[in-house]
Design a protein around this motif. Structure first.
Motif, PDB file in Angstrom:
ATOM      1  N   LEU A 147       0.818  -1.218   0.000  1.00 34.27           N
ATOM      2  CA  LEU A 147       0.000   0.000   0.000  1.00 34.27           C
ATOM      3  C   LEU A 147       0.848   1.264   0.000  1.00 34.27           C
ATOM      4  O   LEU A 147       0.586   2.228  -0.708  1.00 34.27           O
ATOM      5  CB  LEU A 147      -0.914  -0.013   1.225  1.00 34.27           C
ATOM      6  CG  LEU A 147      -1.970   1.079   1.257  1.00 34.27           C
ATOM      7  CD1 LEU A 147      -2.996   0.832   0.179  1.00 34.27           C
ATOM      8  CD2 LEU A 147      -2.641   1.128   2.610  1.00 34.27           C
ATOM      9  N   LEU A 148       1.889   1.211   0.838  1.00 36.93           N
ATOM     10  CA  LEU A 148       2.819   2.330   0.942  1.00 36.93           C
ATOM     11  C   LEU A 148       3.281   2.774  -0.442  1.00 36.93           C
ATOM     12  O   LEU A 148       3.316   3.952  -0.768  1.00 36.93           O
ATOM     13  CB  LEU A 148       4.010   1.816   1.749  1.00 36.93           C
ATOM     14  CG  LEU A 148       5.008   2.770   2.306  1.00 36.93           C
ATOM     15  CD1 LEU A 148       4.415   3.400   3.532  1.00 36.93           C
ATOM     16  CD2 LEU A 148       6.265   2.002   2.689  1.00 36.93           C
ATOM     17  N   VAL A 149       3.623   1.791  -1.273  1.00 37.81           N
ATOM     18  CA  VAL A 149       4.179   2.072  -2.588  1.00 37.81           C
ATOM     19  C   VAL A 149       3.078   2.370  -3.591  1.00 37.81           C
ATOM     20  O   VAL A 149       3.185   3.319  -4.374  1.00 37.81           O
ATOM     21  CB  VAL A 149       5.020   0.870  -3.051  1.00 37.81           C
ATOM     22  CG1 VAL A 149       5.414   1.009  -4.494  1.00 37.81           C
ATOM     23  CG2 VAL A 149       6.233   0.720  -2.180  1.00 37.81           C
ATOM     24  N   SER A 150       1.995   1.585  -3.560  1.00 41.24           N
ATOM     25  CA  SER A 150       0.947   1.804  -4.556  1.00 41.24           C
ATOM     26  C   SER A 150       0.311   3.173  -4.360  1.00 41.24           C
ATOM     27  O   SER A 150       0.084   3.906  -5.337  1.00 41.24           O
ATOM     28  CB  SER A 150      -0.103   0.697  -4.500  1.00 41.24           C
ATOM     29  OG  SER A 150      -0.759   0.685  -3.265  1.00 41.24           O
ATOM     30  N   SER A 151       0.049   3.550  -3.107  1.00 37.90           N
ATOM     31  CA  SER A 151      -0.587   4.850  -2.892  1.00 37.90           C
ATOM     32  C   SER A 151       0.355   5.973  -3.333  1.00 37.90           C
ATOM     33  O   SER A 151      -0.058   6.936  -3.966  1.00 37.90           O
ATOM     34  CB  SER A 151      -0.993   5.017  -1.431  1.00 37.90           C
ATOM     35  OG  SER A 151       0.132   4.981  -0.585  1.00 37.90           O
ATOM     36  N   LEU A 152       1.632   5.811  -3.020  1.00 39.35           N
ATOM     37  CA  LEU A 152       2.601   6.853  -3.374  1.00 39.35           C
ATOM     38  C   LEU A 152       2.746   6.980  -4.894  1.00 39.35           C
ATOM     39  O   LEU A 152       2.696   8.074  -5.454  1.00 39.35           O
ATOM     40  CB  LEU A 152       3.953   6.518  -2.763  1.00 39.35           C
ATOM     41  CG  LEU A 152       5.021   7.543  -3.048  1.00 39.35           C
ATOM     42  CD1 LEU A 152       4.991   8.621  -2.002  1.00 39.35           C
ATOM     43  CD2 LEU A 152       6.383   6.915  -3.114  1.00 39.35           C
ATOM     44  N   LEU A 153       2.924   5.849  -5.564  1.00 37.56           N
ATOM     45  CA  LEU A 153       3.150   5.891  -7.014  1.00 37.56           C
ATOM     46  C   LEU A 153       1.927   6.399  -7.749  1.00 37.56           C
ATOM     47  O   LEU A 153       2.040   7.107  -8.748  1.00 37.56           O
ATOM     48  CB  LEU A 153       3.510   4.495  -7.530  1.00 37.56           C
ATOM     49  CG  LEU A 153       4.938   4.031  -7.292  1.00 37.56           C
ATOM     50  CD1 LEU A 153       5.142   2.651  -7.869  1.00 37.56           C
ATOM     51  CD2 LEU A 153       5.940   4.997  -7.899  1.00 37.56           C
ATOM     52  N   LEU A 154       0.723   6.039  -7.263  1.00 40.19           N
ATOM     53  CA  LEU A 154      -0.494   6.501  -7.932  1.00 40.19           C
ATOM     54  C   LEU A 154      -0.668   8.011  -7.783  1.00 40.19           C
ATOM     55  O   LEU A 154      -1.353   8.635  -8.589  1.00 40.19           O
ATOM     56  CB  LEU A 154      -1.719   5.781  -7.359  1.00 40.19           C
ATOM     57  CG  LEU A 154      -1.938   4.360  -7.878  1.00 40.19           C
ATOM     58  CD1 LEU A 154      -3.023   3.675  -7.073  1.00 40.19           C
ATOM     59  CD2 LEU A 154      -2.318   4.377  -9.350  1.00 40.19           C
TER      60      LEU A 154
ATOM     61  N   THR B 275       6.495   1.912 -13.680  1.00 38.58           N
ATOM     62  CA  THR B 275       7.014   1.238 -12.485  1.00 38.58           C
ATOM     63  C   THR B 275       5.918   0.443 -11.797  1.00 38.58           C
ATOM     64  O   THR B 275       6.125  -0.699 -11.370  1.00 38.58           O
ATOM     65  CB  THR B 275       7.582   2.285 -11.508  1.00 38.58           C
ATOM     66  OG1 THR B 275       8.436   3.157 -12.237  1.00 38.58           O
ATOM     67  CG2 THR B 275       8.369   1.631 -10.418  1.00 38.58           C
ATOM     68  N   LEU B 276       4.732   1.072 -11.692  1.00 38.63           N
ATOM     69  CA  LEU B 276       3.617   0.410 -11.023  1.00 38.63           C
ATOM     70  C   LEU B 276       3.223  -0.858 -11.772  1.00 38.63           C
ATOM     71  O   LEU B 276       3.013  -1.920 -11.180  1.00 38.63           O
ATOM     72  CB  LEU B 276       2.434   1.385 -10.950  1.00 38.63           C
ATOM     73  CG  LEU B 276       1.356   1.097  -9.926  1.00 38.63           C
ATOM     74  CD1 LEU B 276       1.947   1.019  -8.538  1.00 38.63           C
ATOM     75  CD2 LEU B 276       0.296   2.184  -9.961  1.00 38.63           C
ATOM     76  N   VAL B 277       3.151  -0.757 -13.105  1.00 31.09           N
ATOM     77  CA  VAL B 277       2.774  -1.918 -13.911  1.00 31.09           C
ATOM     78  C   VAL B 277       3.821  -3.024 -13.749  1.00 31.09           C
ATOM     79  O   VAL B 277       3.490  -4.205 -13.579  1.00 31.09           O
ATOM     80  CB  VAL B 277       2.619  -1.512 -15.397  1.00 31.09           C
ATOM     81  CG1 VAL B 277       2.470  -2.746 -16.275  1.00 31.09           C
ATOM     82  CG2 VAL B 277       1.418  -0.596 -15.567  1.00 31.09           C
TER      83      VAL B 277
END
Lengths: 365, 306
Positions: A147-154, B275-277
């Motif tokens: 979550l830490l990464v997905s929320s940040l990257l989004l 990166t996300l993908v």
């Protein structure tokens, strides 16, 4: 400021607890570090701190503090909600900006009469922020991206998208600035008297009050706190973690989106590219939530404290020529002291009591 | 859009700061310290690199200063997590915030400017022309070549050297390592300090190699990308290199498309989306491999952390 906010006991016991509170010690330590900085730059610390206090709380500054406080308290509450269950939402900026641009689009194109448009714009902002934050939760639940990464990257594509909308489809014709048109007359949050403080402050206060009530008095709030204290126990007790994550993130994003909508529906009544995130209120809000370990009242108070620090910092810069960045340093130093003192029960509890050597964080993978 | 050497040249340029920082993050990860403060350490490196270069007149002294300052800064994380048992995520977030405030404050007090400090007199890192290797690999600053060497050294060190093996042991089973007489704290301190040095070099490359200036918050999320690269590359030096390369290429392609009339906002977002993908795909693949072949496998128990 620890997790157990119930059973305040006598007033004396409360006072003693406040004096023992690690948050207070951290603040005092940060103020001392800041004084060293001030002495290092040749400024008079007492005078500088004096101008921070008078600038933030004096008759000229209090309105400004409450206006800034509206954003910071709102974002602090938004980020505290998932944090209470041990989840960090680092995408607040994206959710904030999407809320703002959704509110601006609604405000500009809604056929409804002005008062209803205001309501619609607020709801649109909450929906946009909430849906986008929920997307980050889906990334964790379904694809296993922390979550830490997905929320940040989004957060970054969201900011780019809003920036694109403000620069092209929604751009004000003939203006050289990347901003939308001004919202129609009446599509704005009413202000208190001649001040810049709007009804937005009330909305944010309501959000904080609802969070306080839910946290202290409802079963859902208990579930969230329990998960934050001990996720394994919560799992045994039947807490559906993916579902909880999704709900908490949606709520968190909705509050962040609300703050964005409030920003657009207040002066200067339009979406200006970058203006919602320029002040870094999301990170300040996160800091406030961390300071209070996401406890509702503590979070709101910490956010208000940081808002005062920020506004006071501007006053200090005017009168003493000490750069206002000093207040940002103070905020971070508070958290460094606090984190290093390991008084965040909500995280400590998830570490195995036996592992004395392992500084590894479990939640992020 | 034509694919040519200039494209790869700029991809390598974008890669270097991320690679250096991510390598530091990977070493920390292997030693069992989750380092989310790469962004802040890098920013400190940017500022101290520029300050060092400005006051000494030598870009290389600037680089050395950046490495030292960033290593000193990383001690906050080391002492906080290893000695005081603080929370690594909270400390990392605080380090990132502190770096923004601190460098902004120092920019105003030391250079007396706000926003950006640049001066024609400021010494930057020059490119080194290497004969016979073509325009893609030649003409970069020495730090770019150093970053590739660092990948090789880190890969061999972690896989072969006794210290590397002990470091991994400390990360995987600290108690077992301790019973064998290996001090976990010592290895963890060394790992965090190494990451500080590498982030300092990353910052120096960004501020003295890619450009020659310091501007507030100039790392602009690269440290976070490095954190993601550590995850994507499973904290393996070569994996981190590939993950960083992916980001570098995405950034270079985006920049090129921007020149061809694509809105800047779309290309700005591209590296993060890529990166996300990539994260989706890598975790999805890992999950498939982990799950038993039979499709009728029981669902994982309720509430088990994914």
């Amino acid at each position: 400021m620890a997790v157990e906010t119930q059973s305040p006991g006598t007033l004396g016991a409360l006072g003693a607890r406040v004096l023992r509170a690690p948050a207070l010690h951290s603040v005092v330590a940060a103020v001392l570090v800041g004084a060293l900085f001030l002495i290092g730059t040749g400024a008079d610390p007492i005078g500088a701190y004096g101008s921070v206090v008078s600038g933030a709380l004096g008759p000229d500054g209090i309105g400004s503090t409450l206006t800034t406080g509206t954003s910071i308290i709102g974002l602090a509450v938004a980020l505290a909600i998932p944090m209470r269950a041990g989840l960090l939402n680092l995408g607040g900026d994206g959710q904030l900006v999407l809320g703002g641009i959704a509110a601006a689009a609604t405000g500009l194109y809604s056929p409804l009469p002005a008062p209803l448009t205001v309501v619609a714009a607020l709801l649109a902002g909450m929906a946009a922020g909430g849906a986008y934050a929920a997307l980050a939760a889906v990334c964790q639940n379904r694809f296993g991206v922390p979550l830490l990464v997905s929320s940040l990257l989004l957060g970054y594509p969201a900011m780019s998208f809003a920036s694109y909308l403000a620069r092209f489809p929604l751009k004000e014709e003939g203006s050289s600035l990347p901003q939308t048109r001004r919202l129609p007359d009446g599509v704005e949050l009413p202000a208190f008297g001649a001040s810049t403080v709007t009804v937005g402050l009330v909305l944010v206060a309501v959000a904080a009050a609802v969070y306080l009530f839910a946290d202290a008095r409802t079963a859902a709030g208990y579930e969230v706190r329990m998960t934050g204290l001990n996720p394994r126990f919560a799992a045994y007790a039947g807490v559906d973690r993916p579902k909880l994550t999704l709900r908490l993130m949606a709520l968190s994003g909705a509050v962040a989106g609300l703050v964005g909508a409030i920003g657009v529906l207040s002066f200067p009544y339009r979406f200006i590219d970058g203006s919602l995130t320029a002040a870094g209120h999301t990170w300040t809000g996160l800091t406030a939530a961390l300071l209070a370990a996401a406890a509702p009242i503590g979070t709101a108070l910490a956010a208000l404290f940081f808002a005062a620090l920020e506004v006071g910092g501007l006053a200090m810069e005017r009168t003493t020529e000490v750069p206002r960045e000093l207040t940002q340093v103070l905020q971070a130093v508070v958290i460094v002291f606090l984190a290093a003192r390991l008084n965040l029960t909500w995280r400590r509890a998830r570490k195995k009591p036996a592992d004395t050597h392992d500084a590894k964080e479990v939640s992020v993978r | 859009m034509s694919v040519d050497s200039a494209l790869f040249h700029s991809a390598l340029l974008a890669l270097t700061p991320i690679l250096l920082a991510a390598l530091g993050g990977a070493i920390c990860e292997r030693a069992g310290v989750f380092n989310i403060g790469l962004e802040g350490m890098m920013l400190v490196g940017c500022f101290s690199g520029v300050a060092g270069s400005w006051f000494t007149g030598s870009a290389w002294l600037g680089v050395a200063f950046a490495a030292l300052a960033s290593a000193a800064y990383s001690m906050i994380l080391a002492v906080g997590t290893i000695r005081l048992r603080g929370d690594a995520v909270v400390l990392g977030v605080a380090l990132n915030l502190l770096a923004v405030g601190l460098t902004g404050f120092l920019l105003r007090t030391v250079f007396g400017v706000q926003g950006t400090f640049s001066d024609p007199e400021l010494a930057g890192l020059g490119g080194i022309d290497i004969p016979f290797v073509g325009p893609v690999l030649s003409g970069h600053s020495a730090l770019v070549y150093l970053s590739w060497a660092a990948v090789a050294v880190a890969a061999v060190f972690l896989a072969r050297h006794p210290w590397g093996l002990r470091l991994r042991g400390v990360g995987e089973a600290p108690d077992a390592a301790a019973t064998l007489g290996v001090s976990p704290a010592k290895y963890q301190y060394a790992a965090v300090l190494t990451s500080g040095v590498l982030c300092g070099l990353a910052g120096a490359q960004l501020a003295l190699g890619n450009v020659t200036l310091f501007s507030e918050n100039m790392t602009a999320g690269r440290g976070w990308i490095a954190v993601v690269a550590v995850m994507l590359g499973r904290a393996l030096p070569l994996g981190v290199l590939l993950a960083g390369l992916l980001f570098g290429i995405a950034e270079a392609v985006g920049f090129r498309l921007q020149g061809l009339g694509m809105p800047q906002q779309a290309t700005d977002a591209a590296p993060y989306v890529v990166t996300l993908v990539a994260l989706f795909l890598s975790t999805a693949r890992r999950r498939r491999r982990k799950s038993p072949p039979s499709p009728a496998s029981p669902p994982s128990p309720v509430g088990e952390p994914a």
